[in-house]
Motif scaffolding. Sequence first.
Motif, PDB file in Angstrom:
ATOM      1  N   GLY A  31     -13.028   0.237 -10.967  1.00 15.32           N
ATOM      2  CA  GLY A  31     -12.733  -1.065 -10.361  1.00 15.32           C
ATOM      3  C   GLY A  31     -11.234  -1.262 -10.198  1.00 15.32           C
ATOM      4  O   GLY A  31     -10.759  -1.721  -9.160  1.00 15.32           O
ATOM      5  N   VAL A  32     -10.471  -0.935 -11.261  1.00 13.98           N
ATOM      6  CA  VAL A  32      -9.014  -1.068 -11.201  1.00 13.98           C
ATOM      7  C   VAL A  32      -8.459  -0.119 -10.141  1.00 13.98           C
ATOM      8  O   VAL A  32      -7.611  -0.494  -9.325  1.00 13.98           O
ATOM      9  CB  VAL A  32      -8.381  -0.805 -12.584  1.00 13.98           C
ATOM     10  CG1 VAL A  32      -6.884  -0.678 -12.481  1.00 13.98           C
ATOM     11  CG2 VAL A  32      -8.762  -1.908 -13.553  1.00 13.98           C
ATOM     12  N   GLY A  33      -8.926   1.103 -10.131  1.00 17.95           N
ATOM     13  CA  GLY A  33      -8.455   2.090  -9.145  1.00 17.95           C
ATOM     14  C   GLY A  33      -8.804   1.672  -7.724  1.00 17.95           C
ATOM     15  O   GLY A  33      -7.994   1.804  -6.798  1.00 17.95           O
ATOM     16  N   PHE A  34     -10.023   1.135  -7.549  1.00 16.47           N
ATOM     17  CA  PHE A  34     -10.436   0.695  -6.220  1.00 16.47           C
ATOM     18  C   PHE A  34      -9.573  -0.455  -5.742  1.00 16.47           C
ATOM     19  O   PHE A  34      -9.098  -0.456  -4.603  1.00 16.47           O
ATOM     20  CB  PHE A  34     -11.919   0.271  -6.255  1.00 16.47           C
ATOM     21  CG  PHE A  34     -12.407  -0.251  -4.927  1.00 16.47           C
ATOM     22  CD1 PHE A  34     -12.748   0.630  -3.910  1.00 16.47           C
ATOM     23  CD2 PHE A  34     -12.510  -1.622  -4.695  1.00 16.47           C
ATOM     24  CE1 PHE A  34     -13.187   0.150  -2.686  1.00 16.47           C
ATOM     25  CE2 PHE A  34     -12.934  -2.095  -3.479  1.00 16.47           C
ATOM     26  CZ  PHE A  34     -13.291  -1.218  -2.478  1.00 16.47           C
ATOM     27  N   ARG A  35      -9.339  -1.433  -6.618  1.00 16.63           N
ATOM     28  CA  ARG A  35      -8.508  -2.576  -6.231  1.00 16.63           C
ATOM     29  C   ARG A  35      -7.070  -2.143  -5.971  1.00 16.63           C
ATOM     30  O   ARG A  35      -6.417  -2.642  -5.057  1.00 16.63           O
ATOM     31  CB  ARG A  35      -8.585  -3.662  -7.317  1.00 16.63           C
ATOM     32  CG  ARG A  35      -9.883  -4.458  -7.251  1.00 16.63           C
ATOM     33  CD  ARG A  35      -9.867  -5.657  -8.157  1.00 16.63           C
ATOM     34  NE  ARG A  35      -9.889  -5.315  -9.573  1.00 16.63           N
ATOM     35  CZ  ARG A  35     -10.959  -4.923 -10.266  1.00 16.63           C
ATOM     36  NH1 ARG A  35     -12.127  -4.824  -9.661  1.00 16.63           N
ATOM     37  NH2 ARG A  35     -10.878  -4.641 -11.530  1.00 16.63           N
ATOM     38  N   TYR A  36      -6.568  -1.197  -6.756  1.00 12.01           N
ATOM     39  CA  TYR A  36      -5.207  -0.687  -6.555  1.00 12.01           C
ATOM     40  C   TYR A  36      -5.098   0.025  -5.190  1.00 12.01           C
ATOM     41  O   TYR A  36      -4.180  -0.213  -4.416  1.00 12.01           O
ATOM     42  CB  TYR A  36      -4.819   0.271  -7.683  1.00 12.01           C
ATOM     43  CG  TYR A  36      -3.493   0.960  -7.440  1.00 12.01           C
ATOM     44  CD1 TYR A  36      -2.303   0.263  -7.587  1.00 12.01           C
ATOM     45  CD2 TYR A  36      -3.435   2.292  -7.035  1.00 12.01           C
ATOM     46  CE1 TYR A  36      -1.081   0.879  -7.351  1.00 12.01           C
ATOM     47  CE2 TYR A  36      -2.237   2.915  -6.793  1.00 12.01           C
ATOM     48  CZ  TYR A  36      -1.045   2.205  -6.955  1.00 12.01           C
ATOM     49  OH  TYR A  36       0.152   2.814  -6.714  1.00 12.01           O
ATOM     50  N   ALA A  37      -6.104   0.868  -4.910  1.00 12.22           N
ATOM     51  CA  ALA A  37      -6.100   1.597  -3.641  1.00 12.22           C
ATOM     52  C   ALA A  37      -6.247   0.634  -2.468  1.00 12.22           C
ATOM     53  O   ALA A  37      -5.591   0.782  -1.430  1.00 12.22           O
ATOM     54  CB  ALA A  37      -7.218   2.633  -3.611  1.00 12.22           C
ATOM     55  N   GLN A  38      -7.083  -0.384  -2.638  1.00 12.52           N
ATOM     56  CA  GLN A  38      -7.270  -1.383  -1.587  1.00 12.52           C
ATOM     57  C   GLN A  38      -5.968  -2.154  -1.347  1.00 12.52           C
ATOM     58  O   GLN A  38      -5.564  -2.361  -0.200  1.00 12.52           O
ATOM     59  CB  GLN A  38      -8.397  -2.332  -1.987  1.00 12.52           C
ATOM     60  CG  GLN A  38      -8.852  -3.247  -0.885  1.00 12.52           C
ATOM     61  CD  GLN A  38     -10.028  -4.111  -1.325  1.00 12.52           C
ATOM     62  OE1 GLN A  38     -10.160  -4.458  -2.496  1.00 12.52           O
ATOM     63  NE2 GLN A  38     -10.888  -4.447  -0.371  1.00 12.52           N
ATOM     64  N   ALA A  39      -5.309  -2.559  -2.406  1.00 15.98           N
ATOM     65  CA  ALA A  39      -4.033  -3.280  -2.276  1.00 15.98           C
ATOM     66  C   ALA A  39      -2.973  -2.385  -1.638  1.00 15.98           C
ATOM     67  O   ALA A  39      -2.198  -2.822  -0.780  1.00 15.98           O
ATOM     68  CB  ALA A  39      -3.561  -3.781  -3.637  1.00 15.98           C
TER      69      ALA A  39
END
Length: 200
Positions: A31-39
Amino acid sequence: MVVLDRLPSGLAVAALACVLSATAAGSIAYGVGFRYAQALGKSELETLKTNHAEQALAADSANRVQLLQQITRATEAEALLFDAFDRFTEEKRQLQERIPHVTTQYIAAPGAVAKPIPRCVFTAGWLRDYNTALGVPTSGQGTAATSSEKAAWPATGTDTELLESGVTPADILAHAQDYGVWARSNLVQLNALLDLQEKD
């Protein structure tokens, strides 16, 4: 689950806790990685949009400058053309005023008295050849000739080509003025066009 059944109950609970903990940690990390990549993707997209907008603005500005330069050059060329046309018109007017003077009298020698110019005859054949030299179509070319055109264009070698055409020296001088204005106007326009192409 067969493996968990063989383990002592405390150890099974610990193993289950480890598995659940690892799954939760992986889910959180995902989740953290996905949100980081999305940002990060959104940030890079905004940067790309900003760069494209700046490039489009710079290209638009450069195009406007080039357009204004072309408009300025075209306006200057047009002004020069109109000045030349006005000059040609004035020169033609002045020449037309002199036609009667230079086509009606002459002086045989310096200091002599002016006398009427002897009658000058231009034959129909001469007129035909003169017009042919200028590219005027003969009655056999282009559209059907009227009866007056047929009379003005006698066949080569016939006696009718030696008949008087009715053209006077004043007519020839007036034609030369018109032709000169036409030729000079074309030359000025061609030179202006070439100048514009060189500047571009």
